[in-house]
Write a protein that holds these residues in place. Structure first.
Motif, short mmCIF file in Angstrom:
data_model
loop_
_atom_site.label_atom_id
_atom_site.label_comp_id
_atom_site.label_asym_id
_atom_site.label_seq_id
_atom_site.Cartn_x
_atom_site.Cartn_y
_atom_site.Cartn_z
N GLN A 139 0.82 -1.22 0.00
CA GLN A 139 0.00 0.00 0.00
C GLN A 139 0.85 1.26 0.00
O GLN A 139 0.36 2.35 -0.31
N ASN A 140 2.14 1.14 0.35
CA ASN A 140 3.04 2.31 0.39
C ASN A 140 4.06 2.31 -0.74
O ASN A 140 4.94 3.16 -0.76
N GLU A 141 3.95 1.35 -1.65
CA GLU A 141 4.94 1.25 -2.72
C GLU A 141 4.60 2.20 -3.87
O GLU A 141 3.43 2.35 -4.24
N HIS A 142 5.65 2.81 -4.42
CA HIS A 142 5.52 3.73 -5.54
C HIS A 142 6.59 3.42 -6.56
O HIS A 142 7.60 2.78 -6.25
N SER A 143 6.39 3.90 -7.78
CA SER A 143 7.38 3.71 -8.84
C SER A 143 7.70 5.03 -9.51
O SER A 143 6.78 5.74 -9.96
N LEU A 144 8.97 5.33 -9.56
CA LEU A 144 9.48 6.44 -10.37
C LEU A 144 9.67 5.90 -11.78
O LEU A 144 10.14 4.77 -11.95
#
Length: 181
Positions: A139-144
């Protein structure tokens, strides 16, 4: 252990002592006392293993909140491994460092909290291992975006069409990511 500083403060290239003979080799990939003596007093909570064929690009991932520090290495094959500084307060915000990690060179790479991380596999049957300081929290993962021109990562893509997950194809631009303070 030989500790090599990168152009951006924080990430480190680590060269363990390797003892080899005609039978093979031995090395310590993790020793809390040795790492603490080198300034890396770390508490790992999770180990991960990824297996990929040549041309797989995984990244650029980060968690916020719940940032992860990662100690990464390759035990079979080779990768071009990258860390991008996502700390808005850093004079190096948006800059990247990269290093080739392979089973042959036995190097490890420390990616501290506050950085996005990713890699491109340079050989078939690459096994990539990494220790994390914080548990995975989807739920806290992001991708640049791996190819954001504002970051300008010089991926070694000669003759390689990168294979990406759907999530990695939808990575955000540096100007859009939920960066760190």
């Amino acid at each position: 252990m030989n500790v090599i500083e990168c152009d951006i403060p924080g990430p480190l290239i680590l060269e363990p002592k390797v003892f080899g003979d005609d039978r093979g080799f031995f090395m310590e990939s993790w020793n809390a006392a040795v790492f603490a003596k080198a300034g890396l007093d770390l508490g790992f909570v999770q180990d991960n293993h990824s297996h990929s064929q040549k041309g797989v690009l995984r990244g650029m991932h980060f968690q916020n909140p719940g940032a992860q520090g990662k100690l990464v290495r390759v035990v079979n094959g080779a990768v071009f491994d990258v860390a991008v500084d996502l700390r808005r307060s850093s004079p190096h915000f948006g800059q990247w460092v990269g290093v080739e990690l392979s089973a042959a060179n036995k190097r490890m790479f420390w990616v501290p909290e506050g950085f996005a991380h990713g890699f491109l596999t340079l050989a078939d049957d690459t096994d990539f291992l990494y220790k994390c300081t914080t548990p995975y929290a989807p739920q806290n993962e992001h991708s640049l975006a791996w190819d954001d021109p504002a970051v300008g990562i010089a991926w070694p893509l000669e003759g390689i069409e990168p294979q990406l997950s759907a999530k990695d194809r939808e990575g955000l631009a540096l100007s859009e990511v939920e960066a760190f303070a």
